[in-house]
Design a protein around this motif. Sequence first.
Motif, PDB file in Angstrom:
ATOM      1  N   THR A  30      -6.656   5.488   5.812  1.00 25.17           N
ATOM      2  CA  THR A  30      -6.658   5.280   4.360  1.00 25.17           C
ATOM      3  C   THR A  30      -6.277   3.847   4.018  1.00 25.17           C
TER       4      THR A  30
ATOM      5  N   THR B   8      -8.579   0.938   2.303  1.00 26.36           N
ATOM      6  CA  THR B   8      -8.121   0.221   1.110  1.00 26.36           C
ATOM      7  C   THR B   8      -8.194  -1.285   1.307  1.00 26.36           C
TER       8      THR B   8
ATOM      9  N   LEU C  12       0.831  -1.195   0.000  1.00 25.75           N
ATOM     10  CA  LEU C  12       0.000   0.000   0.000  1.00 25.75           C
ATOM     11  C   LEU C  12       0.869   1.249   0.000  1.00 25.75           C
TER      12      LEU C  12
END
Length: 371
Positions: A149, A153, A141
Amino acid sequence: MNRQVPTLSQGINQLTNGSSELTHTGNQLKTAGNQLVSGGQQLNGGINQVNGGVQQLNHQLQAMSSQLSQLEAGLNQAVSGLDKVQNGISEVQSYLSELKNSPAGNQLNIPQNELNNDNLVTSYNTYMNKNRQLTQLSVVLKADPNSHTAAKTVKQLEKDVKAQIKATSLSKAKVAIGGQTSQNLDLETLSQGDFTRTAMIMIIGIGIALLFFTRSVLQPMVIIATLVGTYYTAINLTALIAQHFFHERMLTWNAPFFTFIMLVALGVDYSIFLMMRYRDEELVDPGNQVKHILQAATVIGTVVMSAIIILSGTFAALIPSGIMTLIQVAIAVILGLMILVTVLPIIMSAYVKLTYDSRVNRGIGIKNNTK
């Protein structure tokens, strides 16, 4: 006559010379005429050749005109064929677009002759186990693994993977996601479940305890509603502060849990102190409930304000720690205590006044009606 004979003889000689020149000029003229006749004959032959070439060219042009008609017909057929090809390409593109959006478009078809490729076997050995029933894919990521965040995801990734394998031969396969972000999500889910269970247990236990202390049903409900409202107000204000000053979009997963426990525990203590003092005042001078709740709030308020100042200083010491959970819990508890020490005396005083004043008024009305 004799005198003119030499002149005549001279003229005859000149005439003879002129005739010779005339004869010579006539010969030249005859030669030029022959040349002209020969040139005319050559010109006539050239004209005949040109005429033949023109006729041959005309014949070829006529043949070409026929061929141009055939060429035009062929080009029209070619244009019609290109239109059909274009329509076919459009249909293929439409089909490929629909195929791309369908679950079948997500499948990778490997030719039979490539299944035993050395590179493919190496990939199998790297990402799959020996019996080829387990596979592991590594996803890196861009965001911080502890950030919201990254958590968002990972949630979306897990949802997409499970949705896409439903229409494939792997529909019954088990999907598991590991890593630091996934562990944080599992802890968050576990914490939310524990938070709900703990909150219910605390509220029920506090309600039962307040029933014995207050000897009332409505007063525990008002106190618990005040504590819950204080918690939500403090936690929302903390979220705004974290967003504007610490650039955190959301609270950490464990901050609400610890904030609720601290605020409810401290708020219940304050409420019990307040209601116990109110009962003591009521025992000394029964019948004046509004006066007693104001006296209890005044006496207990001084003690509680001192305790809140000390507690706020204690929790404020957690803010420089740099740990976002401790910072958010400290801010939320300080805000909650400030709200609680302001709101709870007002709400309880208003509740007592509305409850007992309405009872007194109803009692006066009954006496007047009886009279």
